[in-house]
Design an enzyme around this catalytic site. Structure first.
Site, PDB file in Angstrom:
ATOM      1  N   LYS A   1     -15.643  -0.895   1.425  1.00  0.00           N
ATOM      2  CA  LYS A   1     -14.416  -1.657   0.630  1.00  0.00           C
ATOM      3  C   LYS A   1     -15.742  -2.470  -0.268  1.00  0.00           C
ATOM      4  CE  LYS A   1     -10.677  -3.158   3.520  1.00  0.00           C
ATOM      5  NZ  LYS A   1      -9.968  -4.020   3.901  1.00  0.00           N
TER       6      LYS A   1
ATOM      7  N   GLU B   1       1.037  -1.380   0.181  1.00  0.00           N
ATOM      8  CA  GLU B   1       0.088  -0.065   0.222  1.00  0.00           C
ATOM      9  C   GLU B   1       0.914   1.535   0.446  1.00  0.00           C
ATOM     10  OE1 GLU B   1      -2.586  -0.123   3.347  1.00  0.00           O
ATOM     11  OE2 GLU B   1      -4.058  -2.060   1.908  1.00  0.00           O
TER      12      GLU B   1
END
Length: 428
Positions: free
Chosen positions: A338, A205
């Site tokens: 999400k 990330e």
């Protein structure tokens, strides 16, 4: 009517070099919408099912040709001719066609790619930017970014059990300034890590993954970086943690390898988290307990839920049924959103709306396996969510979302609103 005349699914690659699903939706007018879906590394057991081929001779079994075939055959047959502006009806058509509780037949990755691409096509057809199409004229609030600058857990190869250590620019006057603050802290942190002789390689990330002696050492590195960049920790830049505790929960205990193999009960683990919150300006903790340890979640919520945002990710998996149960039982005070955990935009928006009605915050989130698709940036503004988690200040798969939010802020002009600390309305 914005009739759908063609749908094309294809296999593309995500930011980890694994296959994922992309979809093009063509409308009668000639307008096209395109979307690609993300994929997670640490996943909740009750997430909608991502369909993988399992053929070990291709991409180590991670191919998505079955999901793509579903788009190009069954799904295409079911949605051709439908009005792209009827998102709710289209998503219901997909859900009914799949016929399972967890989207395991068609695959949540196939369904989400279509759901997102249809919304993009409909927005294009209407002449509106996606955030405005999704949310209407009231969509003027930019999200506060939670920037993952140190990675651990399933996202890194170091001794840290916790998955993410984040900076949150709560004191910034605008989104543009929040991004600048974050970038400057990121670069200050890189220099500090480099000067200590540690690796400045980044994780999935975009955050650093230094080998530090324990979790507090990681927090202290970030505090040093905030100060070195010229900011005040707490007042201007707060901290957030994603524990991803399901990953280090073994036989009813929380086992912290990064703390010398410490084995803690839920109560003891809560005490440790509380002590960190007392010492450091931590205002958000995600997945502080195992997704199935609802008793542990209750202990954590009663102890910290008044002054720390407690985000359920693996706990709630963007699912309204599970979220409602959590709200009824007083578990957590925030939900991580999400889109690929649930598989359609309509169900995603329902979870955000349910959270807000209950006084819970909704944090829009990326996955560790991302693409250049920036839909979540538009969702964050379109739903006035107020918070977004989309990685660090490196890797174009993460930066794509920040850049889209910068464009949206520019597009909104004087009516753009950056909430800062007010985005944490669940805290007292």
């Amino acid at each position: 009517m914005s009739a759908i005349v063609d749908i094309v699914g294809r296999e593309v690659l995500d930011s980890r070099g694994n296959p994922t699903v992309e979809c093009d939706v063509l409308l009668e007018s000639g307008v096209m919408g395109r979307a690609a879906v993300p994929s997670g590394a640490s996943t909740g057991s009750r997430e909608a099912i991502e369909l993988r081929d399992g053929d070990k001779s291709r991409y180590l079994g991670k191919g998505v040709l079955k999901a793509v075939e579903h788009i190009n055959t069954e799904i295409s047959e079911a949605v051709l001719g439908l009005d792209a502006s009827e998102q709710g009806f289209l998503d219901k058509t997909l859900i009914d066609l799949d016929g399972t509780d967890n989207k395991s037949r068609l695959g949540a990755n196939a369904m989400l790619a279509v759901s997102m691409a249809v919304a993009r096509a409909a927005a294009e057809e209407s002449g509106l930017p996606l955030y405005r199409y999704l949310g209407g004229m009231g969509s003027v609030q930019l999200p506060v970014p939670m920037m993952n600058v140190i990675n651990g857990g399933a996202h890194a190869n170091n001794s840290l059990d916790l998955q993410e250590f984040m900076i949150i620019p709560v004191g910034a006057p605008s989104f543009r300034e929040a991004v600048r603050w974050g970038a400057e802290v990121f670069h200050a942190l890189k220099k500090i890590i480099h000067d200590k002789g540690m690796s400045t390689a980044v994780g999935d990330e975009g955050g650093f993954a230094p080998s530090v002696e324990n979790h507090e050492a990681a927090i202290q590195l970030i505090l040093q970086a905030i100060e070195a960049a010229g900011y005040t920790a707490g007042e201007q830049i707060a901290l957030g943690l994603d524990c991803a505790a399901s990953e280090f929960y073994k036989d009813g205990m929380y086992v912290l390898e990064g703390e010398g193999g410490l084995q803690l009960t839920a109560q003891q683990w809560t005490d440790m988290l509380a002590s960190w919150c007392d010492k450091y300006p931590i205002i958000s903790i995600e997945d502080g307990m195992h997704e199935g340890d609802w008793d542990g979640w209750k202990i954590l919520t009663e102890r910290l839920g008044h002054n720390v945002q407690l985000v359920g990710d693996d706990l709630f998996v963007t699912n309204t049924k599970i979220l409602k149960e959590g709200i009824d039982k007083g578990i957590a005070n925030s939900i991580l959103i999400k889109i690929n955990q649930i598989g359609t935009l309509t169900e995603t928006f329902a979870a955000i709306e349910m959270a807000k009605r209950a006084g819970y915050t909704a944090v829009i989130s990326h996955r560790s396996g991302e693409t250049e698709d920036s839909t979540i940036a538009d969702i964050a503004v379109g739903t006035n969510a107020g918070q977004i988690k989309t990685g660090s200040l490196s890797r174009s798969d993460r930066i794509a979302k920040y850049n889209q939010l910068l464009r949206i802020e520019e597009d909104l002009g004087d009516i753009a609103f950056y909430p800062g600390r007010a985005a944490f309305y669940n805290l007292r």
